[in-house]
Design an enzyme around this catalytic site. Structure first.
Site, PDB file in Angstrom:
ATOM      1  N   HIS A 186       7.631  -2.171   2.321  1.00 12.86           N
ATOM      2  CA  HIS A 186       7.610  -0.872   2.336  1.00 12.86           C
ATOM      3  C   HIS A 186       8.988  -0.303   2.270  1.00 12.86           C
ATOM      4  O   HIS A 186       9.216   0.859   1.499  1.00 12.86           O
ATOM      5  CB  HIS A 186       6.806  -0.018   3.435  1.00 12.86           C
ATOM      6  CG  HIS A 186       5.568  -0.864   3.771  1.00 12.86           C
ATOM      7  ND1 HIS A 186       4.751  -1.373   2.652  1.00 12.86           N
ATOM      8  CD2 HIS A 186       4.852  -1.046   5.008  1.00 12.86           C
ATOM      9  CE1 HIS A 186       3.680  -1.834   3.381  1.00 12.86           C
ATOM     10  NE2 HIS A 186       3.727  -1.573   4.433  1.00 12.86           N
ATOM     11  N   LYS A 205       0.383   5.660  -2.002  1.00 10.77           N
ATOM     12  CA  LYS A 205       0.433   6.968  -1.328  1.00 10.77           C
ATOM     13  C   LYS A 205       0.880   8.056  -2.561  1.00 10.77           C
ATOM     14  O   LYS A 205       2.291   7.812  -3.134  1.00 10.77           O
ATOM     15  CB  LYS A 205       1.413   6.987  -0.375  1.00 10.77           C
ATOM     16  CG  LYS A 205       0.997   6.160   0.937  1.00 10.77           C
ATOM     17  CD  LYS A 205       1.662   6.121   2.006  1.00 10.77           C
ATOM     18  CE  LYS A 205       1.704   5.046   3.195  1.00 10.77           C
ATOM     19  NZ  LYS A 205       0.816   5.386   4.218  1.00 10.77           N
ATOM     20  N   HIS A 256       0.901  -1.343   0.087  1.00  8.67           N
ATOM     21  CA  HIS A 256      -0.054  -0.005   0.056  1.00  8.67           C
ATOM     22  C   HIS A 256       0.896   1.336   0.019  1.00  8.67           C
ATOM     23  O   HIS A 256       0.337   2.265  -0.320  1.00  8.67           O
ATOM     24  CB  HIS A 256      -1.084  -0.050   1.212  1.00  8.67           C
ATOM     25  CG  HIS A 256      -0.515   0.194   2.262  1.00  8.67           C
ATOM     26  ND1 HIS A 256       0.232  -0.716   3.261  1.00  8.67           N
ATOM     27  CD2 HIS A 256      -0.621   1.443   3.060  1.00  8.67           C
ATOM     28  CE1 HIS A 256       0.853   0.081   4.423  1.00  8.67           C
ATOM     29  NE2 HIS A 256       0.219   1.516   4.249  1.00  8.67           N
TER      30      HIS A 256
HETATM   31  C1  BG6 Z   1       1.270  -2.096   7.418  1.00  5.32           C
HETATM   32  C2  BG6 Z   1       1.967  -3.087   8.535  1.00  5.32           C
HETATM   33  O1  BG6 Z   1       1.754  -2.763   6.161  1.00  5.32           O
HETATM   34  O2  BG6 Z   1       1.921  -0.999   7.424  1.00  5.32           O
HETATM   35  C3  BG6 Z   1       1.578  -2.342   9.716  1.00  5.32           C
HETATM   36  O3  BG6 Z   1       1.524  -4.413   8.505  1.00  5.32           O
HETATM   37  C4  BG6 Z   1       1.867  -0.755   9.721  1.00  5.32           C
HETATM   38  O4  BG6 Z   1       2.486  -2.828  10.970  1.00  5.32           O
HETATM   39  C5  BG6 Z   1       1.566  -0.161   8.421  1.00  5.32           C
HETATM   40  O5  BG6 Z   1       1.403  -0.146  10.850  1.00  5.32           O
HETATM   41  C6  BG6 Z   1       1.916   1.388   8.530  1.00  5.32           C
HETATM   42  O6  BG6 Z   1       1.469   1.732   7.375  1.00  5.32           O
HETATM   43  P1  BG6 Z   1       0.978   3.126   7.074  1.00  5.32           P
HETATM   44  O7  BG6 Z   1       0.425   3.691   5.845  1.00  5.32           O
HETATM   45  O8  BG6 Z   1       0.107   3.880   8.343  1.00  5.32           O
HETATM   46  O9  BG6 Z   1       2.333   4.043   7.425  1.00  5.32           O
END
Ligand code: BG6
Length: 527
Positions: A272, A213, A209
């Site tokens: 990420h 962004k 995800h």
């Molecule tokens: C998710 C993780 O992929 O990303 C979570 O499983 C984490 O542990 C989250 O909190 C963070 O995403 P964002 O968009 O809130 O930075």
């Protein structure tokens, strides 16, 4: 010769409202049936249905489109609609009853045991009926929001029921996989292999995800859209790069069970953090296309190296009790669903290198952690200092002043919150002395565009509807990333940790500071 360039800068009044994102023209995406497997889960309620509702509200979701929640619980379409109503009210950007009324008739529920073949045949009938009623062409998205152990059985049963392929050559069928995609290199390879028996790679959308962004997509737009920065992105000018995914959250909202099995390396670094690194380090692609961009990312992943033994470049941590924003925060082992002797890491810091022509010798420092002082995702490209330090920065604490070399220039991407970009520069401090002072030239999304950024899931769902795989991880990308983290996972499994080793509310274990040479360190400044 100067070319004449016309730039239309919209005045604040001319910008569209928070609902439209200034997309040149909003026209609905191709209509499709979206089946969500695991529709009783948290992801469906918190992210997927609110994102689909927001897309509908903004005019991106075709009116014929249908969304079928598929899960084990027997709740019926009415029950599902009621649950999604509550969830969307809580999680949508801008809920209102009128738009909900226009959206809700797209939602349907189909009870389905993941391992019961007849239920998939029933699903096929249901889809055909709904598609017939709504005049849908039969293009389909299957969204895996169920636990990863069900991915393969679901795909197998979809195939048996004739749902894994489009009904005819004119139509399409796409399958979205949530993370985690695999648990280590071997399991990721196996999953890729099993899934590829039923689906072609161009049907597979592996979600990260972070790529949805806007601020993450901006890394490429900024690097490649501004002639003045890209020439600096290399070993001649960059001293090091720091990438931080910090969270103040711990194990709230019942995530402990999942997290304790996963840990920070699998949960955030493998996906990420490495994706962010790729976007900073990759070469400009030949053209901006899904294949070309993903090829460039794979090249970066292929030349990531680390110097020394794993303990010299990889640090893990687990938070103990501490203080966060004035309140006592429990240690990880005291959190809900976490064993008292858990060895799971809630913090990771790595010092890596991208050993290619552009980046040889430039360290990339990556870190992520839970229960750090703030939620902040940030990329700092820290430049080399000028060869001669003519000026000094004066820092006074009370009456005691000290002189130091001016801070290095840094280009900082604030991915979230306070989304924007900062360029830290050294300027002359006003006064009778030639003192240097660091200032911040900054751009903030909220100030420049006066609108909220879309949720990552909205963008990613639109891309699935469009058939654009650019922002999704390809099989080789996933495997390369697992190949990097798996030796660390294995090493940590064999060596007992000394946990807890950082208090909640701190910036992590001290060992993470020692990844840097004495002259540099993490940029931790509070806002
Ligand atoms: C998710 C993780 O992929 O990303 C979570 O499983 C984490 O542990 C989250 O909190 C963070 O995403 P964002 O968009 O809130 O930075």
């Amino acid at each position: 010769m100067l070319e004449s360039v016309t730039t239309a800068i919209p005045s604040k009044g001319a910008l569209s409202g928070p609902d439209t994102f200034n997309d040149a023209e909003v026209s609905p995406e191709p209509p499709a049936s979206v089946v969500i497997f695991g529709a009783s889960g948290d992801l469906t309620a918190r992210k997927l249905v609110p994102a689909l509702y927001d897309l509908c509200r903004r005019g991106h979701l075709a009116s014929e489109s249908v969304i079928v929640g598929a899960a084990r619980r027997d709740k019926g379409t009415d029950g599902f609609r009621q649950e999604m109503y509550e969830a969307t009210k809580e999680h949508s950007d801008a809920f209102d009853e009128d738009h909900w009324v226009r959206f809700v008739d797209r939602l349907h529920y189909h009870r389905l045991e993941f391992d019961t073949p007849e239920h998939y045949r029933g699903l096929r009938e249901e889809l055909k009926r709904l598609e017939g009623e709504r005049g849908l062409p039969g293009d389909r998205i299957h969204y895996m929001a169920a636990a990863p152990r069900f991915y393969v059985p679901i795909v197998e049963h979809l195939d048996e029921a004739g749902l894994a392929k489009p009904e005819d050559a004119e139509r399409w069928c796409r399958v979205v996989f949530e993370k985690p995609f695999g648990y280590d290199l071997a399991s990721a390879e196996e999953l890729n292999e099993q899934v590829s028996r039923y689906l072609a790679e161009d049907q597979i959308y592996r979600i990260d995800h972070y790529l949805g962004k806007d601020t993450v997509q901006n890394i490429m737009a900024f690097r490649l859209g501004n002639g003045i920065f890209e020439p600096l992105f290399n070993r001649r000018y960059v001293d090091h790069v720091q990438i931080t995914v910090a969270e103040d959250m711990g194990m709230e909202s019942g995530r402990g069970g999942y997290y304790d099995e996963s840990g920070a390396l699998r949960d955030v670094v493998q996906n990420h953090l490495l994706q962010l690194l790729c976007l900073v380090a990759m070469e400009p692609p030949a053209v901006v296309g899904a294949r070309e961009i993903r090829d460039e990312k794979v090249k970066v992943l292929s030349c990531i190296r680390a110097a020394g033994s794993i303990d010299e470049w990889a640090v893990r941590g687990q938070y103990g009790e501490g203080e966060l924003e004035g309140d006592t925060a429990p240690g990880y082992r005291q959190e809900d669903r976490i064993p008292e002797d858990s060895r799971t890491e809630t913090y990771v810091a790595l010092r890596l290198q991208v050993e290619n022509w552009r980046w040889a010798g430039v360290p990339f420092f990556l870190r992520t952690g839970k229960r750090l002082p703030a939620k902040r995702t940030q990329i700092a490209v820290v430049f080399k200092r000028p060869p001669t330090q003519y000026f000094r920065t004066v820092t006074c604490v009370g009456d005691v002043c000290s002189l130091s070399a001016p801070a290095a220039n840094a280009l900082v991407f604030d991915i979230q919150p306070n989304e924007g970009v900062h360029l830290f520069l050294s300027v002359k401090r006003p006064g009778m002395n030639m003192d240097a002072h660091q200032v911040d030239m900054s751009f903030r999304y909220d100030q420049a565009f006066h609108q909220k950024l879309p949720d990552a899931y909205e963008r990613l769902l639109v891309d699935v509807m469009r058939g654009d795989q650019t922002l999704f991880a390809r099989s080789d990308e996933i495997e390369k990333a697992w190949a990097l983290v798996t030796p660390v996972l294995e090493h940590w499994q064999q060596t007992p940790p000394d946990f807890p080793n950082y208090p909640a509310g701190s910036w992590g274990p001290e060992a993470a500071d020692r990844l840097f040479p004495p002259t540099a360190g993490w940029l931790n400044e509070e806002e």
